[in-house]
Design a protein around this motif. Structure first.
Motif, PDB file in Angstrom:
ATOM      1  N   VAL A 375       0.844  -1.188   0.000  1.00 49.68           N
ATOM      2  CA  VAL A 375       0.000   0.000   0.000  1.00 49.68           C
ATOM      3  C   VAL A 375       0.882   1.242   0.000  1.00 49.68           C
ATOM      4  N   ARG A 376       0.686   2.080  -0.991  1.00 49.52           N
ATOM      5  CA  ARG A 376       1.497   3.292  -1.099  1.00 49.52           C
ATOM      6  C   ARG A 376       0.870   4.413  -0.285  1.00 49.52           C
ATOM      7  N   ILE A 377       1.657   5.037   0.567  1.00 48.28           N
ATOM      8  CA  ILE A 377       1.208   6.176   1.362  1.00 48.28           C
ATOM      9  C   ILE A 377       1.737   7.451   0.728  1.00 48.28           C
ATOM     10  N   ARG A 378       0.860   8.344   0.375  1.00 48.86           N
ATOM     11  CA  ARG A 378       1.257   9.661  -0.142  1.00 48.86           C
ATOM     12  C   ARG A 378       1.455  10.584   1.061  1.00 48.86           C
ATOM     13  N   TRP A 379       2.713  10.815   1.413  1.00 50.30           N
ATOM     14  CA  TRP A 379       3.002  11.478   2.677  1.00 50.30           C
ATOM     15  C   TRP A 379       2.593  12.947   2.691  1.00 50.30           C
ATOM     16  N   GLY A 380       2.511  13.565   1.516  1.00 44.90           N
ATOM     17  CA  GLY A 380       2.014  14.940   1.484  1.00 44.90           C
ATOM     18  C   GLY A 380       0.557  15.013   1.907  1.00 44.90           C
ATOM     19  N   ARG A 381      -0.262  14.129   1.336  1.00 53.26           N
ATOM     20  CA  ARG A 381      -1.671  14.083   1.723  1.00 53.26           C
ATOM     21  C   ARG A 381      -1.810  13.619   3.170  1.00 53.26           C
ATOM     22  N   PHE A 382      -0.992  12.669   3.576  1.00 56.42           N
ATOM     23  CA  PHE A 382      -1.008  12.195   4.957  1.00 56.42           C
ATOM     24  C   PHE A 382      -0.783  13.358   5.919  1.00 56.42           C
ATOM     25  N   ALA A 383       0.235  14.198   5.628  1.00 53.37           N
ATOM     26  CA  ALA A 383       0.562  15.319   6.515  1.00 53.37           C
ATOM     27  C   ALA A 383      -0.547  16.361   6.527  1.00 53.37           C
ATOM     28  N   LEU A 384      -1.094  16.668   5.352  1.00 52.41           N
ATOM     29  CA  LEU A 384      -2.123  17.707   5.280  1.00 52.41           C
ATOM     30  C   LEU A 384      -3.396  17.288   6.010  1.00 52.41           C
ATOM     31  N   THR A 385      -3.900  16.097   5.692  1.00 52.97           N
ATOM     32  CA  THR A 385      -5.125  15.647   6.360  1.00 52.97           C
ATOM     33  C   THR A 385      -4.878  15.376   7.836  1.00 52.97           C
ATOM     34  N   GLY A 386      -3.663  14.904   8.169  1.00 52.50           N
ATOM     35  CA  GLY A 386      -3.330  14.667   9.568  1.00 52.50           C
ATOM     36  C   GLY A 386      -3.261  15.947  10.373  1.00 52.50           C
ATOM     37  N   ALA A 387      -2.753  17.030   9.747  1.00 55.68           N
ATOM     38  CA  ALA A 387      -2.676  18.312  10.449  1.00 55.68           C
ATOM     39  C   ALA A 387      -4.072  18.835  10.776  1.00 55.68           C
ATOM     40  N   VAL A 388      -4.974  18.741   9.814  1.00 52.68           N
ATOM     41  CA  VAL A 388      -6.352  19.192  10.054  1.00 52.68           C
ATOM     42  C   VAL A 388      -7.009  18.337  11.141  1.00 52.68           C
ATOM     43  N   THR A 389      -6.846  17.019  11.020  1.00 50.03           N
ATOM     44  CA  THR A 389      -7.477  16.112  11.985  1.00 50.03           C
ATOM     45  C   THR A 389      -6.877  16.264  13.378  1.00 50.03           C
ATOM     46  N   GLY A 390      -5.533  16.359  13.448  1.00 50.44           N
ATOM     47  CA  GLY A 390      -4.881  16.527  14.738  1.00 50.44           C
ATOM     48  C   GLY A 390      -5.315  17.799  15.433  1.00 50.44           C
ATOM     49  N   ALA A 391      -5.406  18.897  14.664  1.00 48.60           N
ATOM     50  CA  ALA A 391      -5.833  20.168  15.252  1.00 48.60           C
ATOM     51  C   ALA A 391      -7.275  20.085  15.745  1.00 48.60           C
ATOM     52  N   ALA A 392      -8.154  19.470  14.937  1.00 49.77           N
ATOM     53  CA  ALA A 392      -9.559  19.350  15.336  1.00 49.77           C
ATOM     54  C   ALA A 392      -9.707  18.470  16.569  1.00 49.77           C
ATOM     55  N   ALA A 393      -8.984  17.345  16.591  1.00 50.49           N
ATOM     56  CA  ALA A 393      -9.066  16.436  17.731  1.00 50.49           C
ATOM     57  C   ALA A 393      -8.524  17.081  18.996  1.00 50.49           C
ATOM     58  N   LEU A 394      -7.405  17.784  18.867  1.00 49.21           N
ATOM     59  CA  LEU A 394      -6.812  18.435  20.039  1.00 49.21           C
ATOM     60  C   LEU A 394      -7.721  19.527  20.576  1.00 49.21           C
ATOM     61  N   ALA A 395      -8.323  20.313  19.680  1.00 48.88           N
ATOM     62  CA  ALA A 395      -9.228  21.374  20.119  1.00 48.88           C
ATOM     63  C   ALA A 395     -10.455  20.780  20.820  1.00 48.88           C
ATOM     64  N   ALA A 396     -11.011  19.720  20.237  1.00 48.56           N
ATOM     65  CA  ALA A 396     -12.208  19.124  20.832  1.00 48.56           C
ATOM     66  C   ALA A 396     -11.898  18.506  22.204  1.00 48.56           C
ATOM     67  N   GLY A 397     -10.792  17.776  22.280  1.00 51.17           N
ATOM     68  CA  GLY A 397     -10.432  17.130  23.536  1.00 51.17           C
ATOM     69  C   GLY A 397     -10.074  18.123  24.634  1.00 51.17           C
ATOM     70  N   THR A 398      -9.308  19.153  24.273  1.00 52.33           N
ATOM     71  CA  THR A 398      -8.903  20.148  25.265  1.00 52.33           C
ATOM     72  C   THR A 398     -10.095  20.946  25.772  1.00 52.33           C
ATOM     73  N   ALA A 399     -10.983  21.352  24.839  1.00 50.26           N
ATOM     74  CA  ALA A 399     -12.160  22.102  25.251  1.00 50.26           C
ATOM     75  C   ALA A 399     -13.036  21.266  26.192  1.00 50.26           C
ATOM     76  N   THR A 400     -13.193  20.004  25.876  1.00 44.34           N
ATOM     77  CA  THR A 400     -14.008  19.128  26.730  1.00 44.34           C
ATOM     78  C   THR A 400     -13.359  18.932  28.100  1.00 44.34           C
ATOM     79  N   LEU A 401     -12.051  18.773  28.128  1.00 45.83           N
ATOM     80  CA  LEU A 401     -11.348  18.646  29.398  1.00 45.83           C
ATOM     81  C   LEU A 401     -11.583  19.883  30.257  1.00 45.83           C
ATOM     82  N   LEU A 402     -11.487  21.059  29.664  1.00 57.26           N
ATOM     83  CA  LEU A 402     -11.653  22.298  30.429  1.00 57.26           C
ATOM     84  C   LEU A 402     -13.087  22.472  30.913  1.00 57.26           C
TER      85      LEU A 402
END
Length: 405
Positions: A375-402
């Motif tokens: 399975v070929r991983i396109r690391w550019g797309r991996f990084a871009l979609t991962g950055a959006v997802t990581g930011a969304a997940a971190l914001a949601a988790g941190t806000a809920t914790l607070l």
């Protein structure tokens, strides 16, 4: 795309036999750096011994839980479960997404993220091949949930073990604090997975035939060992003791019915060397100024601002270096009484490392399994979609914790 997948056995559902030179080099480079720091006095012997004492239970747990999971996979326990889940979806893409999501999240939460990366990845890829669906959506589901679903229990992530020990929380207490942030993170990750990877799949597929295990005795032994492991974790026993006893029980079963499956290659020595090297290297780098940098970025505010700063700092450092040293370096500068700030640090280290291949050990292991399966991983797309997802997940988790602290 399904034709790019090799059969499940070749993809690594049994013990991994392929040489992974990149991981070997990284592991020994880190260990060598850490030992050099000890030899030169940068890390005093007392500090090295204290580090060794702290990580020994983690190494025992990590080594034995991987052996347990490897033998369970060889008994085809995960294959049986995965193909049945695929059949339960009845050929519907949205149902397959929901089932893959739930399976990956449960495996991460109840076993740990490295187990998900090592064992569930080839199972997901083989399931995709049997169903004739593209392999990338199940593959991305596996790795994003290996990181994103690792907040719930101490067993789910090595960083959780450290945090639970630092805060003094039991398994139940830790889960009680993290359950709502974990649900918020799962919501964000699930939405991003569907938008970026799953919604483009055909609406229907042909369900594969169920897998029938070659040796039902070993399948039942593996199911019993994993069930006992989960029961021990939920009961609150010492994790390294539970994993060692359950792994030993399954080894005994294999010694009776399939002795040829046992060998030293079952031991995840790369992980053990890498974790040891990471801890020693981080302590050395901390003495060279990393601790001061982390203290400046995280700050000493125990309130909401301090929690947000800790979460963002650990998330950024995890993607730049690795989540384990990011958490360890941050933990060293967070005051003992600042529990919420430490939990924010943990959130960033766990759910944000979705951008780079080296952000977590689970991602490195996942990438190797994908490569072995063709399975070929396109690391550019991996990084871009991962950055959006990581930011969304971190914001949601941190806000809920607070909001729930």
């Amino acid at each position: 795309m399904a034709q790019a997948i090799v059969p499940a056995e070749a993809a690594g559902t049994g013990p991994t036999r392929a040489r992974t030179r990149g991981l070997d080099l990284l592991a020994f480079a880190l260990l060598g750096t850490g030992l050099l720091a000890v030899a030169t006095g940068l890390v005093p012997p007392a500090g090295a011994l204290a580090t060794g004492g702290r990580i020994l239970p983690i190494l025992i747990f990590l080594g034995t839980v991987i052996v347990l999971a490897e033998l369970a996979a060889r008994a085809e326990l995960f294959d049986v479960i995965a193909t049945r889940l695929t059949g339960w979806a009845r050929g519907r893409n949205v149902a397959l997404f929901a089932l893959c999501f739930a399976f990956a999240a449960a495996t991460t939460a109840l076993l740990n993220l490295d187990t998900t990366a090592v064992l569930l990845t080839p199972v997901m890829l083989a399931t995709a091949a049997r169903a004739g669906v593209p392999p990338l959506p199940p593959a991305m589901t596996t790795i994003w949930l290996a990181n994103g679903a690792s907040l719930l229990l101490p067993v789910s992530n090595l960083t959780n073990l450290l945090a639970a020990d630092r805060i003094g929380l039991s398994v139940g207490g830790f889960a009680g604090v993290m359950v709502l942030p974990q649900l918020a993170v799962l919501g964000a990750v699930g939405a991003c997975l569907w938008i970026f990877y799953w919604r483009g799949n055909p609406a229907r597929y042909t369900p594969p035939a169920p897998v029938r295990a070659r040796d039902r005795r070993l399948l039942l032994a593996a199911a019993a060992a994993c069930t006992a492991f989960l029961a021990g974790v939920l009961w609150g026993e010492r994790l390294e003791l539970v994993s060692a006893v359950c792994a030993l029980g399954l080894v005994v079963a294999y010694a009776r019915w399939d002795r040829a499956a046992l060998g030293w290659n079952l031991l995840p020595w790369r992980l053990l060397v890498l974790v040891t090297g990471l801890f020693l290297t981080v302590e050395a780098v901390g003495r060279l100024g990393l601790a001061d940098l982390m203290a400046a970025m995280i700050g000493a505010d125990p309130g909401a601002l301090g929690v947000v700063r800790a979460a963002v700092t650990s998330g950024l450092l995890a993607n730049a270096v690795n989540n384990l040293p990011a958490y360890v370096a941050g933990e060293a500068v967070v005051a003992a009484g600042h529990r919420d700030q430490l939990l924010g640090l943990l959130l960033g280290a766990n759910v944000a490392p979705l951008v780079t291949a080296w952000a977590s050990l689970a991602t490195l292991l996942w990438a190797q399994r994908c490569q072995a399966a063709g399975v070929r991983i396109r690391w550019g797309r991996f990084a871009l979609t991962g950055a959006v997802t990581g930011a969304a997940a971190l914001a949601a988790g941190t806000a809920t914790l607070l909001l729930t602290r």
